[in-house]
Design a protein around this motif. Structure first.
Motif, PDB file in Angstrom:
ATOM      1  N   VAL B 154      -4.489  -5.648 -11.677  1.00  8.63           N
ATOM      2  CA  VAL B 154      -3.930  -4.637 -10.776  1.00  8.63           C
ATOM      3  C   VAL B 154      -2.531  -5.075 -10.352  1.00  8.63           C
ATOM      4  CG1 VAL B 154      -4.281  -3.240  -8.697  1.00  8.63           C
ATOM      5  CG2 VAL B 154      -6.260  -4.250  -9.840  1.00  8.63           C
ATOM      6  N   ALA B 155      -1.573  -4.193 -10.502  1.00 11.92           N
ATOM      7  CA  ALA B 155      -0.219  -4.470 -10.014  1.00 11.92           C
ATOM      8  C   ALA B 155       0.259  -3.226  -9.287  1.00 11.92           C
ATOM      9  CB  ALA B 155       0.714  -4.786 -11.177  1.00 11.92           C
ATOM     10  N   ALA B 156       0.849  -3.441  -8.099  1.00 14.89           N
ATOM     11  CA  ALA B 156       1.240  -2.273  -7.312  1.00 14.89           C
ATOM     12  C   ALA B 156       2.578  -2.500  -6.634  1.00 14.89           C
ATOM     13  CB  ALA B 156       0.168  -1.948  -6.279  1.00 14.89           C
ATOM     14  N   SER B 157       3.161  -1.404  -6.193  1.00 16.15           N
ATOM     15  CA  SER B 157       4.514  -1.455  -5.637  1.00 16.15           C
ATOM     16  C   SER B 157       4.575  -2.152  -4.284  1.00 16.15           C
ATOM     17  CB  SER B 157       5.078  -0.036  -5.525  1.00 16.15           C
ATOM     18  OG  SER B 157       4.224   0.758  -4.733  1.00 16.15           O
ATOM     19  N   ASP B 158       3.422  -2.473  -3.679  1.00 14.75           N
ATOM     20  CA  ASP B 158       3.469  -3.244  -2.433  1.00 14.75           C
ATOM     21  C   ASP B 158       3.404  -4.743  -2.727  1.00 14.75           C
ATOM     22  OD1 ASP B 158       0.882  -3.560  -3.285  1.00 14.75           O
ATOM     23  OD2 ASP B 158      -0.044  -3.149  -1.335  1.00 14.75           O
ATOM     24  N   ALA B 291     -13.819 -10.664  -6.664  1.00 12.90           N
ATOM     25  CA  ALA B 291     -12.827 -11.358  -5.827  1.00 12.90           C
ATOM     26  C   ALA B 291     -11.899 -10.316  -5.197  1.00 12.90           C
ATOM     27  CB  ALA B 291     -12.029 -12.340  -6.667  1.00 12.90           C
ATOM     28  N   PHE B 292     -11.484  -9.353  -6.029  1.00 10.69           N
ATOM     29  CA  PHE B 292     -10.618  -8.271  -5.577  1.00 10.69           C
ATOM     30  C   PHE B 292     -11.350  -6.964  -5.817  1.00 10.69           C
ATOM     31  CE2 PHE B 292      -7.980 -11.570  -7.496  1.00 10.69           C
ATOM     32  CZ  PHE B 292      -7.184 -11.910  -6.415  1.00 10.69           C
ATOM     33  N   ASP B 293     -11.040  -5.973  -5.010  1.00  9.82           N
ATOM     34  CA  ASP B 293     -11.566  -4.659  -5.358  1.00  9.82           C
ATOM     35  C   ASP B 293     -10.668  -4.073  -6.454  1.00  9.82           C
ATOM     36  OD1 ASP B 293      -9.321  -3.668  -4.073  1.00  9.82           O
ATOM     37  OD2 ASP B 293     -10.416  -2.559  -2.531  1.00  9.82           O
ATOM     38  N   ASP B 294     -10.928  -2.876  -6.885  1.00 13.42           N
ATOM     39  CA  ASP B 294     -10.180  -2.323  -8.021  1.00 13.42           C
ATOM     40  C   ASP B 294      -8.836  -1.739  -7.601  1.00 13.42           C
ATOM     41  OD1 ASP B 294     -12.196  -3.085  -9.777  1.00 13.42           O
ATOM     42  OD2 ASP B 294     -13.336  -1.263  -9.383  1.00 13.42           O
ATOM     43  N   GLU B 295      -8.428  -2.056  -6.358  1.00 13.83           N
ATOM     44  CA  GLU B 295      -7.077  -1.743  -5.895  1.00 13.83           C
ATOM     45  C   GLU B 295      -6.320  -3.040  -5.634  1.00 13.83           C
ATOM     46  OE1 GLU B 295      -7.879   2.392  -3.547  1.00 13.83           O
ATOM     47  OE2 GLU B 295      -8.233   0.568  -2.402  1.00 13.83           O
ATOM     48  N   GLY B 296      -6.962  -4.178  -5.996  1.00 13.70           N
ATOM     49  CA  GLY B 296      -6.307  -5.473  -5.848  1.00 13.70           C
ATOM     50  C   GLY B 296      -6.380  -6.083  -4.468  1.00 13.70           C
ATOM     51  N   TYR B 313     -16.582   2.063   8.743  1.00 19.82           N
ATOM     52  CA  TYR B 313     -16.736   2.843   7.515  1.00 19.82           C
ATOM     53  C   TYR B 313     -16.358   1.935   6.349  1.00 19.82           C
ATOM     54  CZ  TYR B 313     -16.980   6.903  10.593  1.00 19.82           C
ATOM     55  OH  TYR B 313     -17.347   7.799  11.564  1.00 19.82           O
ATOM     56  N   LEU B 314     -16.523   2.452   5.132  1.00 21.22           N
ATOM     57  CA  LEU B 314     -16.085   1.727   3.940  1.00 21.22           C
ATOM     58  C   LEU B 314     -14.778   2.373   3.502  1.00 21.22           C
ATOM     59  CD1 LEU B 314     -19.563   1.463   2.229  1.00 21.22           C
ATOM     60  CD2 LEU B 314     -18.337  -0.292   3.541  1.00 21.22           C
ATOM     61  N   VAL B 315     -13.701   1.587   3.531  1.00 16.38           N
ATOM     62  CA  VAL B 315     -12.365   2.179   3.486  1.00 16.38           C
ATOM     63  C   VAL B 315     -11.570   1.676   2.280  1.00 16.38           C
ATOM     64  CG1 VAL B 315     -10.293   2.623   4.852  1.00 16.38           C
ATOM     65  CG2 VAL B 315     -12.450   2.113   6.024  1.00 16.38           C
ATOM     66  N   ASP B 316     -11.097   2.601   1.468  1.00 14.49           N
ATOM     67  CA  ASP B 316     -10.201   2.263   0.361  1.00 14.49           C
ATOM     68  C   ASP B 316      -8.759   2.531   0.801  1.00 14.49           C
ATOM     69  OD1 ASP B 316     -10.696   5.037   0.484  1.00 14.49           O
ATOM     70  OD2 ASP B 316      -9.928   5.310  -1.539  1.00 14.49           O
ATOM     71  N   ARG B 317      -7.821   2.317  -0.099  1.00 16.25           N
ATOM     72  CA  ARG B 317      -6.402   2.437   0.260  1.00 16.25           C
ATOM     73  C   ARG B 317      -6.028   3.861   0.690  1.00 16.25           C
ATOM     74  NH1 ARG B 317      -1.499  -0.354  -1.005  1.00 16.25           N
ATOM     75  NH2 ARG B 317      -2.526  -1.905  -2.283  1.00 16.25           N
ATOM     76  N   LYS B 326      -8.824   0.581   9.058  1.00 15.75           N
ATOM     77  CA  LYS B 326      -8.393  -0.599   8.306  1.00 15.75           C
ATOM     78  C   LYS B 326      -9.141  -0.663   6.964  1.00 15.75           C
ATOM     79  CE  LYS B 326      -9.922  -4.835   9.517  1.00 15.75           C
ATOM     80  NZ  LYS B 326     -10.350  -5.424   8.280  1.00 15.75           N
ATOM     81  N   PRO B 327      -8.429  -0.920   5.860  1.00 17.89           N
ATOM     82  CA  PRO B 327      -9.114  -1.015   4.564  1.00 17.89           C
ATOM     83  C   PRO B 327     -10.135  -2.159   4.564  1.00 17.89           C
ATOM     84  CG  PRO B 327      -6.726  -1.007   4.282  1.00 17.89           C
ATOM     85  CD  PRO B 327      -6.982  -1.146   5.743  1.00 17.89           C
ATOM     86  N   THR B 328     -11.235  -1.950   3.863  1.00 17.77           N
ATOM     87  CA  THR B 328     -12.295  -2.971   3.827  1.00 17.77           C
ATOM     88  C   THR B 328     -12.483  -3.569   2.436  1.00 17.77           C
ATOM     89  OG1 THR B 328     -13.910  -1.199   3.475  1.00 17.77           O
ATOM     90  CG2 THR B 328     -13.577  -1.934   5.750  1.00 17.77           C
ATOM     91  N   GLY B 329     -11.506  -3.346   1.543  1.00 20.77           N
ATOM     92  CA  GLY B 329     -11.655  -3.893   0.185  1.00 20.77           C
ATOM     93  C   GLY B 329     -12.747  -3.178  -0.581  1.00 20.77           C
ATOM     94  N   SER B 330     -12.855  -1.870  -0.368  1.00 22.71           N
ATOM     95  CA  SER B 330     -13.959  -1.100  -0.946  1.00 22.71           C
ATOM     96  C   SER B 330     -13.514  -0.129  -2.036  1.00 22.71           C
ATOM     97  CB  SER B 330     -14.669  -0.311   0.164  1.00 22.71           C
ATOM     98  OG  SER B 330     -15.110  -1.178   1.185  1.00 22.71           O
ATOM     99  N   GLY B 331     -12.259  -0.255  -2.499  1.00 23.57           N
ATOM    100  CA  GLY B 331     -11.776   0.658  -3.546  1.00 23.57           C
ATOM    101  C   GLY B 331     -12.343   0.247  -4.900  1.00 23.57           C
ATOM    102  N   ARG B 332     -13.155   1.101  -5.493  1.00 24.23           N
ATOM    103  CA  ARG B 332     -13.797   0.719  -6.764  1.00 24.23           C
ATOM    104  C   ARG B 332     -13.731   1.852  -7.782  1.00 24.23           C
ATOM    105  NH1 ARG B 332     -19.473  -1.966  -6.249  1.00 24.23           N
ATOM    106  NH2 ARG B 332     -18.694  -2.953  -8.148  1.00 24.23           N
ATOM    107  N   ARG B 333     -13.839   1.480  -9.058  1.00 31.16           N
ATOM    108  CA  ARG B 333     -13.838   2.470 -10.143  1.00 31.16           C
ATOM    109  C   ARG B 333     -14.596   1.902 -11.329  1.00 31.16           C
ATOM    110  NH1 ARG B 333      -7.514   2.961 -11.149  1.00 31.16           N
ATOM    111  NH2 ARG B 333      -6.914   1.217  -9.851  1.00 31.16           N
ATOM    112  N   GLN B 334     -15.128   2.802 -12.139  1.00 33.19           N
ATOM    113  CA  GLN B 334     -15.885   2.379 -13.317  1.00 33.19           C
ATOM    114  C   GLN B 334     -14.976   1.706 -14.337  1.00 33.19           C
ATOM    115  OE1 GLN B 334     -18.437   5.401 -15.081  1.00 33.19           O
ATOM    116  NE2 GLN B 334     -18.088   4.596 -17.135  1.00 33.19           N
TER     117      GLN B 334
END
Lengths: 448, 462
Positions: B154-158, B291-296, B313-317, B326-334
């Motif tokens: 995962v690589a992102a602009s932040d 280790a990381f969610d699918d949003e890094g 709640y379970l919070v993605d980006r 606040k994000p909880t590291g819950s962003g996931r994808r197949q």
């Protein structure tokens, strides 16, 4: 390499090695738009595909696939398929053929869909969402409103000389409305699958979703007991989809179908007909040929209550000693398996209004198929939403109940099918359709 | 997989029309599956998946594009296409990709891909023999083995820039028992995140016997009763009740749209006081651990309900952007083909102190749902359902006979208030959860619990 180039390259390489092989390439281009409160919230565009190779040796078919279409990767994939074939048990009937050419099925390519500007598609979704909201103040929300389009290209070829290609285009609208009154919330979803954009009616769909959700507010629980049940077309189509594996030739030979050994026997009520027909122009799961290149045909499955035929891939047909039926489906990621095309209970003569007179409960939404419907036994126990019927009219809405039975017993208890035929949401190359269906004496579990 | 120079170029191109955020998720996976049916090795597939998903935010509007071609030209075209739906209002400047951080949530002893096919064949034959040895009524046995070895980046602009290797190895044994015209199936699953060596320590014979015994017992059992009654739900996969009845409605996917039965209830008493529930992406060696969610973002342990009070709640980006939570590291994808969204990881009800014997003896007439199957939920209304794979009647405080074909239905917010007893026997089980970002590996778990009243869908009058 392009997909076709990679497929031909693989077959040439197989030929040089003296291998018997099949190449299956499929790719899809998709667009999806979802709107929320009148604005685009999600826009998606995708182009992806892959190559699946089968190497057949002495009745054994090894499969491997890759999404990397470089020469090295295709060669590696071919070698993997050949190696895998060596680990399998030989089975009678596993061989590759050059099937007769398939007749064209009109209305499947749909170039008009991709040619239409995206703005028009976004506008359809926004109009659909607005139509759902304008049903009334009780429509609290429209959580999902979207448009999707797909163009699938399939190419199948083998070292026996077969080479077939097809393109299938389609578009869909989907919408879910949420209605609320006090603490109570109900949702209702609608969708429409089309081969022409003009068949999509966003306003009608949005309205139907909104009205469906509002109609379910104030729901009560029915008393437990035996009831005559009227299934909506979509809920009955869901049952057909969940239990379609009982009509699979592979399920039968592997001891997983309760219909094994019952060909030619009576399994349904006198008036029950079930058919599979991939040749219907522009229908949701129509195709000129199946995933092995076998030409599509119409297959009567149940006629007048008598079980006539299983659906087959080429190898299960050879083992069963029947003509192939053209029911191989696959993605490039797996070998062929058996699945229906357009599978349906034909429309009957009665309007749903007339059928209501013979029923105690009308079911408009049925879920839980993937866990509480068992194709091995035919048993189901599924949660439902619907209406109590009194004197042939809808009375109070019903929720928090299940309807339970056995699929084969239910085929014997079908009393009538309605004229309101429609297909459920198609998926994985199959579509299931029926009109409203009246079934006698199913178990309903609610209060008490 | 993709070097920093290329990632920078793709992100720059993606941001060129004024997006607020750009993210690339690249994947390179090897997969294997094997089916042994009817005493024969019938189907085996090996595959190579790879591709990239690119995501842009314009405010809270999300643009997502994916392609299976990882070449430089393809990725730049992907970025160009995705960016084209934006307009150059203002350009993000000063963006800098961070140093690559390599995740290692789970150490793998021996990679699943290093096994010879013969090992899987031997495994399947042992399972088949053990299952068929249980009872002459066992009519069919299917054994499957599958694994996936997945590299994600995962690589992102932040500045997010991370990579992780994930390995999943699973086998299932399904037995079908035929008793007269009745056919019922039983299934057991074995799984490992830590590789082949650990997987070899699991007893396939025990799993196969378990599947066969269940199938035989259910084929001889009468239909479950229908109606409302107290239900005791067994541990491990019983946790699917919390997953369906509550978990999905806590995902910001639903909450952000005002389409959750638990929306706006943070800090409120939403469940019985005896109920504490946790969604833990860091649990040791579990199916839903990364280790990381699918949003890094590093995953975390999130207490969602504490003594009945809704804590998080379970919070993605994107969910964080829409709700302010606040994000909880819950962003996931197949896979790269799906845009991520908030999803569960390893979700369980914490252990309590009530004895299972006391739960059973407290029920005059009800159901003991020892093993649960899958289920589903409508997060907006909380209406859930799931199947009971192994059920027993309870009569006058004692276990009576086995019953088949039951399902449990109800409304999530009501059911979690009706949990009256929680046992000490917390156990977890491997599962797979489907939602708009595809199927993701998860774990469900719970100790044995008692629910005072729930609707049982069955076929005979109670």
């Amino acid at each position: 390499m392009t997909g076709r180039e990679a497929a031909r390259f693989a077959l040439d390489a197989a030929g040089r090695k003296g291998l018997s092989a099949e190449a299956f390439y499929s790719s899809s281009s998709e667009i999806e738009v979802r709107c929320f409160r009148g604005e685009v919230e999600h826009f998606e565009r995708a182009d992806a595909g892959g190559l699946g190779l089968r190497v057949v040796a002495d009745g054994r078919a090894g499969c491997a696939y890759t999404e990397d279409l470089s020469r090295e990767s295709v060669e590696e994939t071919l070698a993997a398929a050949a190696e895998i074939a060596g680990h399998l048990e030989p089975q009678k009937g596993v061989e590759l053929s050059d099937w007769p050419a398939a007749a064209e099925v009109p209305g499947l390519e749909c170039p008009e869909i991709a040619g239409c500007p995206v703005e028009k598609k976004i506008d359809m979704v926004c109009r659909m969402e607005a139509a759902a909201r304008t049903v009334g103040v009780e429509v609290a929300n429209v959580p999902w409103a979207g448009y999707g389009e797909t163009v699938v290209d399939v190419f199948v070829a083998n070292t026996a000389g077969l080479e077939r290609g097809k393109r299938l285009g389609s578009a869909q609208l989907f919408v879910q409305a949420l209605a609320a009154r006090g603490q109570e919330a109900k949702t209702f979803s609608e969708h429409c699958f089309a081969r022409r954009l003009s068949e999509l009616d966003p306003k009608k769909l949005g309205r139907a979703a909104g009205e469906g959700a509002v109609g379910l507010l104030g729901a009560a629980e029915p008393a437990s007991g035996r009831r005559n049940v009227l299934f909506s077309p979509r809920s009955f189509a869901g049952l057909l989809a969940a239990f379609s594996p009982v009509f699979s030739g592979r399920s039968a030979e592997e001891g997983r179908s309760p219909l094994a050994g019952r060909l030619g026997r009576k399994v349904g009520a006198e008036g029950v007909f079930l058919s599979d027909d991939a040749t219907l122009p522009a229908n949701p799961a129509s195709r000129p040929f199946d995933a092995e290149g076998v030409p599509a045909r119409r297959l009567p499955v149940i006629e007048g209550g008598v079980f006539r035929a299983f659906m087959h891939t080429s190898d299960t047909a050879r083992r069963a000693g029947v003509e192939p039926t053209g029911h191989a489906v696959r993605s490039y990621k797996a070998g062929p398996s058996v699945a229906p095309s357009n599978f349906f209970l034909p429309a009957g003569g009665d309007s749903p209004g007339k059928l209501r007179a013979g029923a105690d409960i009308e079911i408009v939404d049925l879920t839980g198929f993937h866990s509480a419907a068992q194709p091995v036994s035919g048993d189901f126990s599924l949660p439902a939403l619907g209406y109590a019927l009194r004197n042939g009219q809808r009375a109070e809405p019903l929720h928090n109940f299940t309807v339970a039975g056995n699929f084969l017993e239910m085929l014997g208890a079908i009393r009538a099918a309605g004229s309101d035929f429609e297909y459920g949401i198609p998926g994985m190359g199959s579509a299931f359709g029926s009109g409203s269906v009246l079934v006698g004496g199913l178990s309903v579990a609610g209060k008490g | 997989m993709l070097d920093k120079g290329l990632l920078d170029a793709v992100l720059d191109r993606a941001l060129s029309r004024g997006a607020d955020f750009a993210e690339i998720f690249a994947e390179d996976s090897r997969e294997f599956s094997f089916n042994y049916v009817d005493r024969a090795a019938k189907r085996m597939v090996r595959g190579h998946d790879r591709g990239a998903g690119l995501r842009l935010f314009y405010g809270t509007r999300q643009v997502f594009a994916h392609a299976s071609d990882l070449s430089r030209e393809s990725l730049l075209a992907l970025a160009e296409g995705a960016a084209a739906s934006g307009s150059a209002r203002r350009l993000l400047t000063g963006r800098k990709l961070g140093r690559l951080s390599v995740g290692g949530a789970i150490a793998v002893d021996v990679p699943p891909g290093s096994a010879e096919a013969g090992e899987h064949l031997d495994f399947a034959r042992r399972a088949d023999a053990a299952a068929r040895g249980v009872d002459p009524a066992v009519a069919q046995v299917t054994v499957s083995v599958s694994w996936i070895e997945k590299d994600v980046l995962v690589a992102a602009s932040d500045g997010t820039h991370c990579r992780e290797s994930r390995s999943y190895l699973m086998s299932s044994v399904e037995a079908i028992a035929a008793e007269g015209a009745e056919r019922q199936s039983g299934r057991k699953v074995l799984s490992s995140r830590t590789g082949l060596a650990d997987f070899r320590k699991l007893s396939v014979e025990e799993a196969a016997r378990g599947a066969a015994e269940l199938a035989v017992r259910m084929a001889r059992a009468p239909h479950a009763p229908a109606g409302r009654m107290p239900v005791i739900i067994g541990n491990d996969f019983g946790g699917v009740i919390f997953h369906e009845a509550c978990g999905h409605s806590l995902e910001t996917t639903s909450v952000a749209k005002g389409a959750s039965a638990f929306g706006g209830k943070l800090g409120r008493q939403v469940a019985a006081e005896c109920l504490t529930a946790i969604d833990d992406g860091t649990a040791r060696d579990k199916w839903g651990t990364t280790a990381f969610d699918d949003e890094g973002r590093p995953t975390e342990r999130t207490v969602v309900i504490e003594r009945g009070v809704l804590k998080s709640y379970l919070v993605d980006r994107l969910g964080a952007l829409k709700t302010g939570y606040k994000p909880t590291g819950s962003g996931r994808r197949q896979s790269y083909r799906f845009a991520p969204t908030s999803r569960m990881r390893n979700t369980y009800i914490a252990a309590g102190k009530d004895r299972v014997e006391d739960m059973i003896s407290s029920v005059d007439s009800g159901l003991y749902a020892r093993k649960m199957g899958g289920g589903s939920v409508n997060p907006a209304t909380g209406e859930f359902n799931f199947a009971v794979l192994e059920g027993y009647l309870i009569r006058k405080g004692k276990l009576a006979g086995a019953v088949r074909g039951a399902s449990l239905i109800g409304f999530g917010p009501e059911i979690i208030k009706r949990v009256t007893m929680v046992g000490p026997d917390l156990a977890m089980d491997t599962g797979s959860c489907g939602s708009i970002s595809g199927w993701v590996p998860t774990t469900v778990g719970q100790p044995t619990i008692k629910v005072s009243e729930i609707t049982v869908g069955g076929r005979s009058a109670s």
